[in-house]
Design an enzyme around this catalytic site. Structure first.
Site, mmCIF file in Angstrom:
data_model
loop_
_atom_site.group_PDB
_atom_site.id
_atom_site.type_symbol
_atom_site.label_atom_id
_atom_site.label_comp_id
_atom_site.label_asym_id
_atom_site.label_seq_id
_atom_site.Cartn_x
_atom_site.Cartn_y
_atom_site.Cartn_z
ATOM 1 N N THR A 133 0.820 -1.209 0.000
ATOM 2 C CA THR A 133 0.000 0.000 0.000
ATOM 3 C C THR A 133 0.858 1.265 0.000
ATOM 4 O O THR A 133 2.006 1.241 0.470
ATOM 5 C CB THR A 133 -0.904 -0.019 1.257
ATOM 6 O OG1 THR A 133 -1.462 1.278 1.459
ATOM 7 C CG2 THR A 133 -0.116 -0.363 2.521
ATOM 8 N N ASP A 134 0.271 2.365 -0.472
ATOM 9 C CA ASP A 134 0.966 3.658 -0.386
ATOM 10 C C ASP A 134 1.011 4.177 1.061
ATOM 11 O O ASP A 134 1.737 5.124 1.351
ATOM 12 C CB ASP A 134 0.303 4.703 -1.304
ATOM 13 C CG ASP A 134 -1.172 4.966 -0.985
ATOM 14 O OD1 ASP A 134 -1.723 4.305 -0.090
ATOM 15 O OD2 ASP A 134 -1.763 5.860 -1.636
ATOM 16 N N GLU A 135 0.217 3.558 1.957
ATOM 17 C CA GLU A 135 0.149 4.076 3.337
ATOM 18 C C GLU A 135 1.475 3.910 4.080
ATOM 19 O O GLU A 135 1.693 4.556 5.107
ATOM 20 C CB GLU A 135 -1.004 3.411 4.092
ATOM 21 C CG GLU A 135 -2.303 3.559 3.329
ATOM 22 C CD GLU A 135 -3.564 3.261 4.122
ATOM 23 O OE1 GLU A 135 -3.521 3.298 5.361
ATOM 24 O OE2 GLU A 135 -4.590 2.980 3.476
ATOM 25 N N LYS A 163 2.303 -3.364 7.243
ATOM 26 C CA LYS A 163 2.583 -3.539 5.810
ATOM 27 C C LYS A 163 4.027 -3.117 5.495
ATOM 28 O O LYS A 163 4.701 -3.740 4.682
ATOM 29 C CB LYS A 163 1.597 -2.721 4.964
ATOM 30 C CG LYS A 163 0.183 -3.235 4.958
ATOM 31 C CD LYS A 163 -0.016 -4.621 4.373
ATOM 32 C CE LYS A 163 0.213 -4.681 2.884
ATOM 33 N NZ LYS A 163 -0.150 -6.029 2.342
HETATM 34 P P1 NAD Z 1 -9.362 -7.643 2.197
HETATM 35 O O1 NAD Z 1 -9.336 -7.324 3.648
HETATM 36 O O2 NAD Z 1 -10.619 -7.379 1.419
HETATM 37 O O3 NAD Z 1 -8.988 -9.168 1.957
HETATM 38 C C1 NAD Z 1 -7.937 -9.798 2.615
HETATM 39 C C2 NAD Z 1 -8.058 -11.295 2.360
HETATM 40 O O4 NAD Z 1 -6.979 -11.957 3.026
HETATM 41 C C3 NAD Z 1 -9.359 -11.905 2.892
HETATM 42 O O5 NAD Z 1 -9.924 -12.747 1.905
HETATM 43 C C4 NAD Z 1 -8.905 -12.718 4.087
HETATM 44 O O6 NAD Z 1 -9.725 -13.845 4.355
HETATM 45 C C5 NAD Z 1 -7.493 -13.118 3.672
HETATM 46 N N1 NAD Z 1 -6.627 -13.447 4.819
HETATM 47 C C6 NAD Z 1 -6.450 -12.724 5.951
HETATM 48 N N2 NAD Z 1 -5.592 -13.370 6.769
HETATM 49 C C7 NAD Z 1 -5.203 -14.500 6.126
HETATM 50 C C8 NAD Z 1 -4.306 -15.561 6.443
HETATM 51 N N3 NAD Z 1 -3.654 -15.599 7.605
HETATM 52 N N4 NAD Z 1 -4.134 -16.563 5.541
HETATM 53 C C9 NAD Z 1 -4.812 -16.539 4.363
HETATM 54 N N5 NAD Z 1 -5.684 -15.567 4.013
HETATM 55 C C10 NAD Z 1 -5.875 -14.560 4.883
HETATM 56 O O7 NAD Z 1 -8.144 -6.844 1.569
HETATM 57 P P2 NAD Z 1 -8.006 -6.162 0.138
HETATM 58 O O8 NAD Z 1 -8.588 -4.811 0.190
HETATM 59 O O9 NAD Z 1 -8.444 -7.131 -0.895
HETATM 60 O O10 NAD Z 1 -6.422 -5.984 0.074
HETATM 61 C C11 NAD Z 1 -5.580 -7.018 -0.442
HETATM 62 C C12 NAD Z 1 -4.136 -6.589 -0.312
HETATM 63 O O11 NAD Z 1 -3.938 -5.361 -1.010
HETATM 64 C C13 NAD Z 1 -3.702 -6.337 1.133
HETATM 65 O O12 NAD Z 1 -2.407 -6.847 1.281
HETATM 66 C C14 NAD Z 1 -3.724 -4.821 1.260
HETATM 67 O O13 NAD Z 1 -2.781 -4.384 2.204
HETATM 68 C C15 NAD Z 1 -3.350 -4.402 -0.144
HETATM 69 N N6 NAD Z 1 -3.879 -3.089 -0.565
HETATM 70 C C16 NAD Z 1 -5.196 -2.814 -0.472
HETATM 71 C C17 NAD Z 1 -5.678 -1.578 -0.906
HETATM 72 C C18 NAD Z 1 -7.139 -1.242 -0.851
HETATM 73 O O14 NAD Z 1 -7.517 -0.096 -1.150
HETATM 74 N N7 NAD Z 1 -8.024 -2.173 -0.536
HETATM 75 C C19 NAD Z 1 -4.788 -0.625 -1.412
HETATM 76 C C20 NAD Z 1 -3.412 -0.949 -1.479
HETATM 77 C C21 NAD Z 1 -2.976 -2.192 -1.069
HETATM 78 P P1 TYD Z 2 -10.789 3.779 4.255
HETATM 79 O O1 TYD Z 2 -11.717 3.331 3.174
HETATM 80 O O2 TYD Z 2 -10.903 3.146 5.608
HETATM 81 O O3 TYD Z 2 -9.317 3.624 3.656
HETATM 82 P P2 TYD Z 2 -7.903 4.168 4.250
HETATM 83 O O4 TYD Z 2 -8.088 4.596 5.658
HETATM 84 O O5 TYD Z 2 -7.039 2.957 4.148
HETATM 85 O O6 TYD Z 2 -7.500 5.279 3.340
HETATM 86 O O7 TYD Z 2 -10.963 5.341 4.453
HETATM 87 C C1 TYD Z 2 -10.801 6.252 3.365
HETATM 88 C C2 TYD Z 2 -10.939 7.640 3.911
HETATM 89 O O8 TYD Z 2 -12.279 7.830 4.370
HETATM 90 C C3 TYD Z 2 -10.061 7.906 5.122
HETATM 91 O O9 TYD Z 2 -9.614 9.259 5.060
HETATM 92 C C4 TYD Z 2 -10.999 7.728 6.303
HETATM 93 C C5 TYD Z 2 -12.332 8.181 5.751
HETATM 94 N N1 TYD Z 2 -13.529 7.514 6.328
HETATM 95 C C6 TYD Z 2 -14.590 8.291 6.831
HETATM 96 O O10 TYD Z 2 -14.560 9.535 6.821
HETATM 97 N N2 TYD Z 2 -15.678 7.636 7.333
HETATM 98 C C7 TYD Z 2 -15.752 6.269 7.376
HETATM 99 O O11 TYD Z 2 -16.771 5.723 7.879
HETATM 100 C C8 TYD Z 2 -14.659 5.504 6.855
HETATM 101 C C9 TYD Z 2 -14.693 4.004 6.881
HETATM 102 C C10 TYD Z 2 -13.573 6.169 6.334
#
Ligand code: NAD
Ligand code: TYD
Length: 368
Positions: A133-135, A163
């Site tokens: 992630t960019d975080e 991460k």
């Molecule tokens: P998510 O929370 O929707 O899904 C995570 C998945 O991992 C789930 O299916 C869960 O069951 C599985 N999991 C958790 N623990 C596990 C374990 N011990 N063994 C096997 N499986 C396990 O997450 P996402 O949003 O799909 O994100 C996927 C990846 O992308 C993550 O690594 C996250 O850090 C990264 N990412 C997400 C975003 C975003 O905006 N969602 C952005 C940048 C990077």
């Molecule tokens: P989120 O989807 O949790 O992603 P991330 O924190 O990883 O960026 O949140 C996106 C943005 O929205 C973040 O600035 C927090 C804000 N947010 C709210 O204002 N209300 C909410 O209920 C949630 C879940 C997030």
């Protein structure tokens, strides 16, 4: 042709990636390994579970004998590692699981991969692609340039810190043991199958149910929104064209404050109700069904502790080296996403209540 292991393939990005990969890499075989936590939903894969090139395994990345046997039995040469705990708010309420899954889990996976790919001192063809992630880069000021691969790590939440730790472990396995790795650091994704705890699906779900739309702080925190299909393409491009040991920042070139996103979602749902009056029968609590403004639901709530102000990505390196550019405009991506959530509220209900757990128990043997 590759034999892939996709960890976390039942989560939001994982499900989209599995479906994208089956369509775009028809010769590849995919094994999905997912522990089916609250965020993992095997029903999201229902339409592809019978696919000849897909194997779904309910299991944990920390289960070393299981992972090693999957790598050997399926002759895996590419791991795309997505499994993680991914929600910042949950990491503030309870960081332990984030350390356990994101740090210990990633290390466990790396160790298993090293054991199998380097058995008897002979390296097998392999790639470990880590999805991050960019975080990890922390928070930007209003006028700061966007994050790039050279930005120093400065994670602020237990999620981003875990991460960041996992990114460093992947890097170390390359530098110390020679494992062939690539990493992508991506901005906020949106699209179908996102668990309704993240901003966009939560807001859509609450609009339709007539519930408060919680805005943290002043609503002016900025994120760089990327449609999940563009992220999937970016991952595939990094695997195909990325240089081993390198990281690539994947973004949407699409910064917006949270309040703009919430206003846009309110507006789009109103438009759908105007076009289709029958929606008010399906969603009787939605303000738009009574001719009222959905924005009436907006509620300012206490800010998230340590809330990062701004994330943004400069994807120049990914563009130059792997040919990545986001293709989906925010207008079309968000419109498609609104339609998906309007048409898939049964999915939202299933993942939110206990019936999803029952479905898992009836359909999958517990390996523990
Ligand atoms: P998510 O929370 O929707 O899904 C995570 C998945 O991992 C789930 O299916 C869960 O069951 C599985 N999991 C958790 N623990 C596990 C374990 N011990 N063994 C096997 N499986 C396990 O997450 P996402 O949003 O799909 O994100 C996927 C990846 O992308 C993550 O690594 C996250 O850090 C990264 N990412 C997400 C975003 C975003 O905006 N969602 C952005 C940048 C990077
Ligand atoms: P989120 O989807 O949790 O992603 P991330 O924190 O990883 O960026 O949140 C996106 C943005 O929205 C973040 O600035 C927090 C804000 N947010 C709210 O204002 N209300 C909410 O209920 C949630 C879940 C997030």
């Amino acid at each position: 042709m590759s034999n892939l292991l996709i960890t976390g393939g039942a989560g939001f990005i994982g499900v989209n990636l599995v479906k994208w990969w089956l369509e775009n890499h028809t010769a590849d075989n995919i094994v999905v390994l997912d522990a089916l936590t609250y965020a993992g939903n095997a029903t999201s894969l229902e339409d592809v579970l019978g696919h000849a090139n897909l194997n779904f395994i309910h299991g944990d990345i920390k289960d070393t004998p299981l992972v090693e046997s999957l790598l050997r039995d399926h002759d895996i040469d590419l791991i795309i590692h997505l499994a993680a705990e991914s929600h910042v708010d949950r990491s503030i309420e309870g960081p332990d699981e984030f350390i356990d899954t994101n740090v210990i889990g990633t290390h466990s996976l790396l160790k298993a991969a090293r054991t199998v790919w380097c058995e008897s001192g002979t390296w097998r063809k392999h790639r470990f692609h880590h999805v991050s992630t960019d975080e990890v880069y922390g928070s930007l000021g209003e006028d700061d340039p966007p994050f790039c691969e050279m930005t120093p790590y400065a994670p602020n939440s237990p999620y981003s810190a875990s991460k960041a730790a996992s990114d460093h472990l992947v890097r170390a396995y390359h530098h110390t043991f020679g494992m062939e790795v690539t990493t992508t650091n991506c901005s906020n994704n949106y699209g179908p199958y996102q668990f309704p705890e993240k901003l966009i699906p939560l807001i859509l779900t609450n609009i339709l149910r007539g519930k408060e739309l919680p805005i943290y702080g002043d609503g002016m925190n900025v994120r760089d929104w990327l449609h999940v299909s563009d992220h999937c393409r970016g991952i595939a491009m990094a695997v195909a064209h990325g240089r081993v040991g390198e990281t690539y920042c994947i973004g949407g070139r699409n910064e917006a404050p949270n309040l703009d996103i919430v206003n846009e979602l309110c507006h789009q749902v109103e438009e759908r109700f105007e076009k289709n009056p029958r929606l008010k029968d399906s969603f009787p609590h939605c303000p738009a069904g009574r001719g009222e403004k959905n924005t009436s639901l907006i509620t300012y709530v206490t800010d998230r502790p340590g809330h990062d102000r701004r994330y943004a990505i400069d994807p120049t390196k990914a563009s130059k080296e792997i040919g990545y550019e986001p293709l989906m405009t925010f207008v079309s991506g968000i419109s498609e996403t609104v339609d998906w959530y309007l048409g898939n509220q049964s999915w939202v209900e299933r993942v939110m209540d206990g019936s999803y757990r029952t479905w898992i128990e009836n359909n999958y043997q517990d390996r523990s």
